[in-house]
Write a protein that holds these residues in place. Structure first.
Motif, PDB file in Angstrom:
ATOM      1  N   SER A 186       0.815  -1.204   0.000  1.00 15.71           N
ATOM      2  CA  SER A 186       0.000   0.000   0.000  1.00 15.71           C
ATOM      3  C   SER A 186       0.856   1.264   0.000  1.00 15.71           C
ATOM      4  N   GLU A 187       0.195   2.391  -0.212  1.00 18.71           N
ATOM      5  CA  GLU A 187       0.904   3.667  -0.286  1.00 18.71           C
ATOM      6  C   GLU A 187       1.621   3.991   1.019  1.00 18.71           C
ATOM      7  N   HIS A 188       1.069   3.545   2.139  1.00 20.07           N
ATOM      8  CA  HIS A 188       1.686   3.822   3.430  1.00 20.07           C
ATOM      9  C   HIS A 188       3.087   3.218   3.508  1.00 20.07           C
ATOM     10  N   PHE A 189       3.296   2.076   2.868  1.00 18.93           N
ATOM     11  CA  PHE A 189       4.612   1.439   2.854  1.00 18.93           C
ATOM     12  C   PHE A 189       5.634   2.346   2.191  1.00 18.93           C
ATOM     13  N   TYR A 190       5.252   2.964   1.082  1.00 18.51           N
ATOM     14  CA  TYR A 190       6.191   3.801   0.327  1.00 18.51           C
ATOM     15  C   TYR A 190       6.453   5.144   0.996  1.00 18.51           C
ATOM     16  N   SER A 191       5.629   5.498   1.951  1.00 17.62           N
ATOM     17  CA  SER A 191       5.905   6.711   2.715  1.00 17.62           C
ATOM     18  C   SER A 191       7.012   6.475   3.745  1.00 17.62           C
ATOM     19  N   LYS A 192       7.322   5.204   4.015  1.00 19.77           N
ATOM     20  CA  LYS A 192       8.351   4.872   5.004  1.00 19.77           C
ATOM     21  C   LYS A 192       9.655   4.396   4.368  1.00 19.77           C
ATOM     22  N   PHE A 193       9.569   3.843   3.153  1.00 24.08           N
ATOM     23  CA  PHE A 193      10.747   3.280   2.510  1.00 24.08           C
ATOM     24  C   PHE A 193      11.071   4.066   1.240  1.00 24.08           C
ATOM     25  N   GLY A 194      12.313   4.526   1.144  1.00 25.45           N
ATOM     26  CA  GLY A 194      12.756   5.217  -0.053  1.00 25.45           C
ATOM     27  C   GLY A 194      13.085   4.261  -1.177  1.00 25.45           C
ATOM     28  N   VAL A 195      13.189   4.796  -2.391  1.00 24.78           N
ATOM     29  CA  VAL A 195      13.476   3.972  -3.564  1.00 24.78           C
ATOM     30  C   VAL A 195      14.826   3.277  -3.422  1.00 24.78           C
ATOM     31  N   GLY A 196      15.810   3.989  -2.861  1.00 20.86           N
ATOM     32  CA  GLY A 196      17.140   3.415  -2.713  1.00 20.86           C
ATOM     33  C   GLY A 196      17.137   2.149  -1.875  1.00 20.86           C
ATOM     34  N   LYS A 197      16.380   2.149  -0.778  1.00 21.12           N
ATOM     35  CA  LYS A 197      16.331   0.960   0.079  1.00 21.12           C
ATOM     36  C   LYS A 197      15.642  -0.202  -0.632  1.00 21.12           C
ATOM     37  N   LEU A 198      14.635   0.109  -1.425  1.00 19.42           N
ATOM     38  CA  LEU A 198      13.953  -0.951  -2.168  1.00 19.42           C
ATOM     39  C   LEU A 198      14.886  -1.551  -3.216  1.00 19.42           C
ATOM     40  N   LEU A 199      15.694  -0.700  -3.863  1.00 23.85           N
ATOM     41  CA  LEU A 199      16.664  -1.209  -4.829  1.00 23.85           C
ATOM     42  C   LEU A 199      17.722  -2.068  -4.149  1.00 23.85           C
ATOM     43  N   SER A 200      18.052  -1.729  -2.916  1.00 25.17           N
ATOM     44  CA  SER A 200      19.033  -2.516  -2.175  1.00 25.17           C
ATOM     45  C   SER A 200      18.528  -3.942  -1.959  1.00 25.17           C
ATOM     46  N   TYR A 201      17.228  -4.092  -1.688  1.00 17.94           N
ATOM     47  CA  TYR A 201      16.647  -5.435  -1.575  1.00 17.94           C
ATOM     48  C   TYR A 201      16.811  -6.196  -2.891  1.00 17.94           C
ATOM     49  N   VAL A 202      16.463  -5.530  -3.992  1.00 22.70           N
ATOM     50  CA  VAL A 202      16.454  -6.184  -5.301  1.00 22.70           C
ATOM     51  C   VAL A 202      17.862  -6.545  -5.761  1.00 22.70           C
ATOM     52  N   MET A 203      18.829  -5.654  -5.514  1.00 20.38           N
ATOM     53  CA  MET A 203      20.181  -5.879  -6.008  1.00 20.38           C
ATOM     54  C   MET A 203      21.067  -6.593  -4.993  1.00 20.38           C
ATOM     55  N   ASN A 204      21.336  -5.960  -3.849  1.00 21.39           N
ATOM     56  CA  ASN A 204      22.328  -6.484  -2.908  1.00 21.39           C
ATOM     57  C   ASN A 204      21.866  -7.757  -2.202  1.00 21.39           C
ATOM     58  N   ASP A 205      20.642  -7.715  -1.636  1.00 21.34           N
ATOM     59  CA  ASP A 205      20.193  -8.846  -0.825  1.00 21.34           C
ATOM     60  C   ASP A 205      19.951 -10.098  -1.666  1.00 21.34           C
ATOM     61  N   VAL A 206      19.311  -9.937  -2.817  1.00 23.20           N
ATOM     62  CA  VAL A 206      19.042 -11.107  -3.668  1.00 23.20           C
ATOM     63  C   VAL A 206      20.356 -11.710  -4.156  1.00 23.20           C
ATOM     64  N   THR A 207      21.317 -10.863  -4.534  1.00 26.41           N
ATOM     65  CA  THR A 207      22.614 -11.371  -4.991  1.00 26.41           C
ATOM     66  C   THR A 207      23.324 -12.130  -3.878  1.00 26.41           C
ATOM     67  N   SER A 208      23.264 -11.604  -2.666  1.00 26.81           N
ATOM     68  CA  SER A 208      23.911 -12.256  -1.528  1.00 26.81           C
ATOM     69  C   SER A 208      23.332 -13.647  -1.281  1.00 26.81           C
ATOM     70  N   VAL A 209      22.012 -13.771  -1.352  1.00 24.20           N
ATOM     71  CA  VAL A 209      21.378 -15.068  -1.133  1.00 24.20           C
ATOM     72  C   VAL A 209      21.675 -16.013  -2.294  1.00 24.20           C
ATOM     73  N   ARG A 210      21.668 -15.475  -3.505  1.00 27.36           N
ATOM     74  CA  ARG A 210      21.974 -16.310  -4.672  1.00 27.36           C
ATOM     75  C   ARG A 210      23.371 -16.931  -4.559  1.00 27.36           C
ATOM     76  N   GLU A 211      24.335 -16.163  -4.044  1.00 26.98           N
ATOM     77  CA  GLU A 211      25.684 -16.700  -3.880  1.00 26.98           C
ATOM     78  C   GLU A 211      25.696 -17.867  -2.892  1.00 26.98           C
ATOM     79  N   SER A 212      24.823 -17.792  -1.891  1.00 27.68           N
ATOM     80  CA  SER A 212      24.809 -18.867  -0.886  1.00 27.68           C
ATOM     81  C   SER A 212      24.237 -20.157  -1.441  1.00 27.68           C
ATOM     82  N   ILE A 213      23.309 -20.065  -2.399  1.00 27.12           N
ATOM     83  CA  ILE A 213      22.702 -21.289  -2.927  1.00 27.12           C
ATOM     84  C   ILE A 213      23.321 -21.711  -4.254  1.00 27.12           C
TER      85      ILE A 213
END
Length: 581
Positions: free
Chosen positions: A104-131
């Motif tokens: 919902s819109e309330h979620f985006y009022s708390k999280f910036g675009v940069g943090k969302l990109l960090s999930y998509v890029m950094n965190d997913v890559t880190s988990v992919r390396e583990s598996i």
């Protein structure tokens, strides 16, 4: 296990690919462990003088076969495991995007675009390396260790010698338990700081024109530098503990090798063990050092990925504030009135109500104007109608159906909403206008552009409607972006249209032309006009005046002027301003 849910579910779904990869890896390492045994036999025969030219060729071919088989089987196993890791990366990023669109819109009022990109890029890559890399190295290490130990046990090497050589390696589990949580904690801090940096970078790039206009590059560099410094500090803390952890395992492996040379050499010199077995034992211990080193790398990778997994699982656990019922109702919007009854609403964490006991009926085909000072609740009312938020009290019905009983796709599909700051995508003008109606012809796009009074500007571009816009439509001026967004709303031709101060950036002459075109085009359709300028509302069937979340006046333009209230005051101020302009 809860923090590993995302990873466990994926591995369980793709178990057969993992099983295939691990089987090939196991076979490869079993074959590799035969190499020291062959070399030991070769050494014994060489020492005894029993080697013939034919035997040398046989041993050479066997060793070559071991090498080729190991490379082939290991390569196939690695491909399978790496392949499934890339599948995880693909599916998780797609799932993340689907999840983001559902929140919902309330979620985006708390999280910036940069943090969302960090999930998509950094965190997913880190988990992919583990598996992928993690599981590949783990499988290599486990099967190589098991194969090496098995071959040693079934050889003529004394059991007490094997035990003495392996003793230093028994400290590895204690090291893992001791350092694992610390590495995970520091990895989590690194991932959080990377998200902050990405958010800061996205903001800096988005506002680069403002930065240059105010000549504050030094200030902004300093602000961004603080986030980079934080990453550096967190990374150094992680590197210190990771480096110490990874250095201990090779040290224990080297210690085992020293014991092997001293103890094994003594037994060999005293004829209690053959030279071939000594060579084989040395190679087996040396062979075991590499997988132990890999285990250290894997532990580091797994701890970092666990921190990322916790972030991803926390994100996926977030539920949208706006939920749909399972059996939604379909509705014909064209002949349906909008009925708002006793509507009140407070934003999350807000102390004051944004709307208070709103009662309003909008008959189908009517044009309603909404006006009020900044913060009076105009846009909030629209957000509730679109179910970007849910009201805390009261109801909104379209026809006889409560909007909570409609699917979000049906509700929002029946409404064309044009905000003040309409977002434009980095694609062509034509695709931006036809955003909702992807199959619209060029004639339909041109018609909407003419109604929005942007057609004349577009055909002046060399590529006309095929002109590609920069990020957020930076190619266009503020007024042009607003009118392009308006054309996108008009081409949708929805039964209900909401213009949320969407002509505020155009001059009064253009505004009048736009309003005339909308009245002519939407004569039988419902239109809600939200504006600060009174001139945009003059011809509305009814005008609602909001003040501090309450309806304080309602009526036609002329009737409100005669009431001498907020509306008349706003009109007088704007008339005076236009005369001085």
């Amino acid at each position: 296990m809860k923090s590993q849910r995302l990873l466990v579910d994926f591995v369980r779904a793709k178990w057969y690919i993992y099983a295939s990869g691990i089987a090939f890896t196991a076979a490869a390492n079993m074959i590799q462990s035969y190499f020291p045994h062959l070399l030991g036999r070769f050494t014994d025969q060489l020492q005894e003088g029993g080697l013939t030219q034919s035997a040398v060729i046989d041993y050479s071919l066997m060793l070559l076969g071991v090498g080729v088989s190991y490379g082939l089987l290991g390569g196939i196993g690695q491909f399978h495991i790496m392949y499934v890791g890339r599948l995880f990366e693909f599916f998780t990023r797609k799932r993340l995007f689907d999840h983001f669109t559902a929140l919902s819109e309330h979620f985006y009022s708390k999280f910036g675009v940069g943090k969302l990109l960090s999930y998509v890029m950094n965190d997913v890559t880190s988990v992919r390396e583990s598996i992928s890399m993690g599981i590949n190295q783990t499988a290599n290490a486990i099967f190589l260790l098991l194969s090496a130990v098995t071959m040693m046990l079934f050889s003529s090497i004394p059991l007490y010698l094997i035990g003495a050589c392996v003793v230093p390696l028994l400290f590895i589990p204690w090291i893992v338990v001791r350092f694992g949580p610390l590495i995970r904690k520091r990895s989590l801090a690194v991932q959080e700081s990377l998200g902050t940096m990405t958010e800061s970078a996205e903001e800096q790039f988005g506002g680069i024109r403002v930065t240059k206009k105010f000549a504050v590059e030094t200030i902004m560099n300093g602000r961004f530098g603080k986030t980079v410094d934080q990453i550096r500090d967190n990374q150094l803390k992680l590197v210190r503990v990771s480096s110490f952890f990874q250095s201990l395992i090779p040290f224990l492996g080297a210690l085992s090798l020293v014991i092997t040379i001293i103890f094994g050499g003594y037994l060999t010199l005293n004829a209690k063990m053959s030279l071939g077995n000594f060579v084989a034992l040395t190679l087996y211990i040396r062979m075991m050092v590499n997988p132990l080193q890999q285990i250290g790398n894997v532990i580091n990778t797994m701890q970092r990925s666990r921190a990322s997994l916790e972030r991803l699982n926390d994100l996926f656990a977030m539920k949208p504030d706006i939920e749909e019922i399972e059996q939604s109702t379909e509705l014909d919007f064209h002949q349906s009135a909008i009925r708002i009854k006793d509507l009140s609403f407070s934003y999350p964490d807000a102390k004051q109500e944004a709307l208070h006991h709103i009662n309003l009926t909008i008959e189908p085909g009517k044009t309603i104007g909404i006006v009020g000072k900044t913060g009076s609740g105009k846009t909030t009312l629209v957000k509730l109608l679109l179910r970007l938020y849910d009201s805390t009290q009261g109801s909104i019905r379209i026809g006889d159906v409560d909007i909570h009983d409609l699917s979000l796709e049906s509700l929002r599909g029946g409404i064309a909403y044009v905000p003040q700051d309409g977002f434009l995508f980095s694609t062509t003008i034509r695709e931006n206008i036809a955003f909702f109606r992807r199959t619209a012809s060029l004639c339909q796009v041109e018609k909407a552009a003419k109604q929005a009074q942007i057609y004349g500007n577009i055909i002046e571009f060399p590529d006309k409607f095929e002109t590609k816009l920069g990020e957020r439509g930076v190619t266009l001026s503020g007024g042009q972006r607003q009118r392009t967004s308006l054309a996108r709303g008009l081409i949708k031709n929805a039964p209900i249209m909401i213009l949320d101060d969407s002509v505020s950036a155009v001059d009064s002459v253009t505004e009048r032309k736009i309003m005339d075109a909308i009245r002519a085009e939407r004569r039988q359709q419902t239109t809600i006009l939200i504006a600060h300028r009174i001139s945009a509302l003059k011809y509305a069937d009814e005008i609602i005046v909001l003040d501090e979340g309450r309806i304080v006046q309602r009526g036609t333009h002329q009737a409100l002027l005669e009431q001498k209230g907020i509306y008349a005051t706003l009109h007088a101020i704007q008339e005076e301003g236009s005369q001085h302009a």
